[in-house]
Design a protein around this motif. Sequence first.
Motif, PDB file in Angstrom:
ATOM      1  N   LEU A  43       0.825  -1.211   0.000  1.00  0.00           N
ATOM      2  CA  LEU A  43       0.000   0.000   0.000  1.00  0.00           C
ATOM      3  C   LEU A  43       0.861   1.263   0.000  1.00  0.00           C
ATOM      4  N   THR A  44       1.893   1.294   0.843  1.00  0.00           N
ATOM      5  CA  THR A  44       2.744   2.485   0.902  1.00  0.00           C
ATOM      6  C   THR A  44       3.493   2.701  -0.401  1.00  0.00           C
ATOM      7  N   LEU A  45       3.769   1.613  -1.119  1.00  0.00           N
ATOM      8  CA  LEU A  45       4.430   1.747  -2.420  1.00  0.00           C
ATOM      9  C   LEU A  45       3.515   2.486  -3.398  1.00  0.00           C
ATOM     10  N   GLY A  90      11.135  12.383  -3.840  1.00  0.00           N
ATOM     11  CA  GLY A  90       9.975  11.526  -4.078  1.00  0.00           C
ATOM     12  C   GLY A  90      10.343  10.133  -4.571  1.00  0.00           C
ATOM     13  N   PRO A  91      11.139  10.031  -5.654  1.00  0.00           N
ATOM     14  CA  PRO A  91      11.536   8.703  -6.125  1.00  0.00           C
ATOM     15  C   PRO A  91      12.310   7.897  -5.086  1.00  0.00           C
ATOM     16  N   SER A  92      13.074   8.575  -4.218  1.00  0.00           N
ATOM     17  CA  SER A  92      13.821   7.866  -3.178  1.00  0.00           C
ATOM     18  C   SER A  92      12.869   7.227  -2.171  1.00  0.00           C
ATOM     19  N   GLN A  93      11.787   7.941  -1.835  1.00  0.00           N
ATOM     20  CA  GLN A  93      10.776   7.356  -0.943  1.00  0.00           C
ATOM     21  C   GLN A  93      10.202   6.073  -1.531  1.00  0.00           C
ATOM     22  N   VAL A  94       9.778   6.174  -2.790  1.00  0.00           N
ATOM     23  CA  VAL A  94       9.181   5.009  -3.452  1.00  0.00           C
ATOM     24  C   VAL A  94      10.224   3.918  -3.632  1.00  0.00           C
ATOM     25  N   GLY A  95      11.454   4.305  -3.967  1.00  0.00           N
ATOM     26  CA  GLY A  95      12.523   3.330  -4.180  1.00  0.00           C
ATOM     27  C   GLY A  95      12.813   2.511  -2.939  1.00  0.00           C
ATOM     28  N   SER A  96      12.844   3.160  -1.767  1.00  0.00           N
ATOM     29  CA  SER A  96      13.122   2.416  -0.534  1.00  0.00           C
ATOM     30  C   SER A  96      12.011   1.420  -0.239  1.00  0.00           C
ATOM     31  N   ARG A  97      10.768   1.805  -0.540  1.00  0.00           N
ATOM     32  CA  ARG A  97       9.640   0.891  -0.326  1.00  0.00           C
ATOM     33  C   ARG A  97       9.708  -0.284  -1.296  1.00  0.00           C
ATOM     34  N   LEU A  98      10.123  -0.016  -2.523  1.00  0.00           N
ATOM     35  CA  LEU A  98      10.234  -1.076  -3.522  1.00  0.00           C
ATOM     36  C   LEU A  98      11.347  -2.055  -3.140  1.00  0.00           C
ATOM     37  N   ILE A  99      12.483  -1.517  -2.705  1.00  0.00           N
ATOM     38  CA  ILE A  99      13.597  -2.377  -2.265  1.00  0.00           C
ATOM     39  C   ILE A  99      13.159  -3.250  -1.102  1.00  0.00           C
ATOM     40  N   MET A 107      14.716   8.049   1.407  1.00  0.00           N
ATOM     41  CA  MET A 107      14.600   6.623   1.711  1.00  0.00           C
ATOM     42  C   MET A 107      14.140   6.403   3.153  1.00  0.00           C
ATOM     43  N   GLY A 108      14.680   7.206   4.072  1.00  0.00           N
ATOM     44  CA  GLY A 108      14.262   7.094   5.462  1.00  0.00           C
ATOM     45  C   GLY A 108      12.788   7.397   5.634  1.00  0.00           C
ATOM     46  N   ASN A 109      12.295   8.429   4.963  1.00  0.00           N
ATOM     47  CA  ASN A 109      10.880   8.779   5.041  1.00  0.00           C
ATOM     48  C   ASN A 109       9.998   7.706   4.415  1.00  0.00           C
ATOM     49  N   GLY A 110      10.488   7.100   3.341  1.00  0.00           N
ATOM     50  CA  GLY A 110       9.727   6.023   2.712  1.00  0.00           C
ATOM     51  C   GLY A 110       9.560   4.837   3.640  1.00  0.00           C
ATOM     52  N   LEU A 111      10.623   4.475   4.349  1.00  0.00           N
ATOM     53  CA  LEU A 111      10.547   3.347   5.292  1.00  0.00           C
ATOM     54  C   LEU A 111       9.733   3.697   6.532  1.00  0.00           C
ATOM     55  N   LEU A 112       9.755   4.975   6.934  1.00  0.00           N
ATOM     56  CA  LEU A 112       8.982   5.396   8.102  1.00  0.00           C
ATOM     57  C   LEU A 112       7.499   5.099   7.908  1.00  0.00           C
ATOM     58  N   SER A 113       6.994   5.346   6.708  1.00  0.00           N
ATOM     59  CA  SER A 113       5.580   5.082   6.432  1.00  0.00           C
ATOM     60  C   SER A 113       5.242   3.607   6.612  1.00  0.00           C
ATOM     61  N   ILE A 114       6.176   2.734   6.238  1.00  0.00           N
ATOM     62  CA  ILE A 114       5.934   1.289   6.367  1.00  0.00           C
ATOM     63  C   ILE A 114       5.940   0.861   7.826  1.00  0.00           C
ATOM     64  N   VAL A 115       6.980   1.250   8.562  1.00  0.00           N
ATOM     65  CA  VAL A 115       7.145   0.716   9.919  1.00  0.00           C
ATOM     66  C   VAL A 115       6.118   1.266  10.895  1.00  0.00           C
ATOM     67  N   THR A 116       5.523   2.430  10.600  1.00  0.00           N
ATOM     68  CA  THR A 116       4.456   2.896  11.487  1.00  0.00           C
ATOM     69  C   THR A 116       3.239   1.965  11.418  1.00  0.00           C
ATOM     70  N   GLY A 117       3.149   1.206  10.331  1.00  0.00           N
ATOM     71  CA  GLY A 117       2.077   0.222  10.228  1.00  0.00           C
ATOM     72  C   GLY A 117       2.473  -1.160  10.698  1.00  0.00           C
ATOM     73  N   THR A 118       3.716  -1.564  10.392  1.00  0.00           N
ATOM     74  CA  THR A 118       4.116  -2.952  10.656  1.00  0.00           C
ATOM     75  C   THR A 118       4.676  -3.177  12.057  1.00  0.00           C
ATOM     76  N   LEU A 119       5.367  -2.193  12.625  1.00  0.00           N
ATOM     77  CA  LEU A 119       5.989  -2.409  13.937  1.00  0.00           C
ATOM     78  C   LEU A 119       4.954  -2.593  15.055  1.00  0.00           C
ATOM     79  N   PRO A 120       3.888  -1.779  15.126  1.00  0.00           N
ATOM     80  CA  PRO A 120       2.882  -2.048  16.170  1.00  0.00           C
ATOM     81  C   PRO A 120       2.270  -3.438  16.054  1.00  0.00           C
ATOM     82  N   LEU A 121       2.103  -3.907  14.820  1.00  0.00           N
ATOM     83  CA  LEU A 121       1.541  -5.246  14.612  1.00  0.00           C
ATOM     84  C   LEU A 121       2.490  -6.315  15.136  1.00  0.00           C
ATOM     85  N   GLN A 122       3.798  -6.148  14.869  1.00  0.00           N
ATOM     86  CA  GLN A 122       4.782  -7.127  15.328  1.00  0.00           C
ATOM     87  C   GLN A 122       4.898  -7.127  16.852  1.00  0.00           C
TER      88      GLN A 122
END
Length: 391
Positions: A138-140, A257-266, A313-328
């Motif tokens: 979704l964040t991608l 912008g592309p760096s945000q998306v790139g980190s999520r894709l990686i 890249m850091g901002n791109g990953l931040l969006s992911i972990v705010t969703g996944t870390l509480p779940l873990q």
Amino acid sequence: MSERVPLAAVVALGVTQIIGYGTLYYSFSILAPDMAAYFAWSIEWVFGALSAALLISGLTAPWLGVLFDKIGAGRMMTIGSAVAAIALVACSYAPNKAAFMAALIAVEVAANLVQYGAAFALLVQLRPQVASRSITYLTLIAGFASTMFWPITSALHAHLTWQNVYLVFAVINLLLCMPIHAWLSHAASARRVASSAAYPRIEGVLAPARRRLGFGLMVMGFSLMSLVSSAVLVHMVPLLSGLGLGTTAALTGTLFGPSQVGSRLINMVFGKTLPALHLAVIAAILIPGGTLILLLTAPSVPGAMVFAVVFGMGNGLLSIVTGTLPLQLFGSDGYGKLQGKMMAARLILSALAPFVLALGMANMGITPSLSITAALGGLAVVAFIFIAVLR
């Protein structure tokens, strides 16, 4: 039963996230100068009104998070789309500053109902076993919100007043987002009715006795990262100009912008087995790390480019972990309530950060202010390491 990401739901949510962030957040910076002229405000006062609206909306977030769990995130997102449309119409017809301020608060409250916090809760309610992967996908998709809506808003604004642009956005939220959210709400309700054995709940890895401290550390980490991100992004142009890099502002923006998306894709391709806590540490290193790179290399243009990539890249990953870390850490039970509490802390700090950094730059100078900002971001790394120790 095989565990599959609900791709149709993720893609549909991706569309509404692009629209939600594009119409309720990213469009504001483009329309703000005309808003200021219309209400005879300075541009600083208009952005101050946005900060105040974000601050007030942050106070409502914990209550909204409880409702995500109680009546379902899908239903709340459906209501949120209607509220967003009404709030945008109210903004466009606001006769004075007070009415505009009230409508803007409603816009930001609606944003809490339709953006990431609600969307993550919906994905957990749809299929908790694969929610972490669903959030990554979704964040991608949603990462293209600014890339799409800055030019869309500019193109509309070339022919329409800011009020009419908001009316167009209201129609989009009402006629496109609301039906999608209603469909997803129905799907989530059907999943609740289905056998609980079909998609078992997720157990958190933190022991119950350590969860209060773990939650506090997690909120502190995310809030500090959001503080650095918000402060630097809002003041990007004056920061670069003050460091002798004013001509690179446009280039930096195109790389961010592309760096945000790139980190999520990686992460999506290579980070499937990487625990969310490790990803949070990486993000917590990249955001202040990028800021330090800018400080240490200015006025080097290559240094500014590296800053944009690392920070993005850091901002791109931040969006992911705010969703996944509480779940873990805490599991799927009460996930919406946790998101609500996190949204509150992050929104409040994100609203205050630009104002505080502006004061710091005016009174101490850019280099000391940015150094303190980076140091605060570095404390997020410490917070996440303490969480690892708690485990």
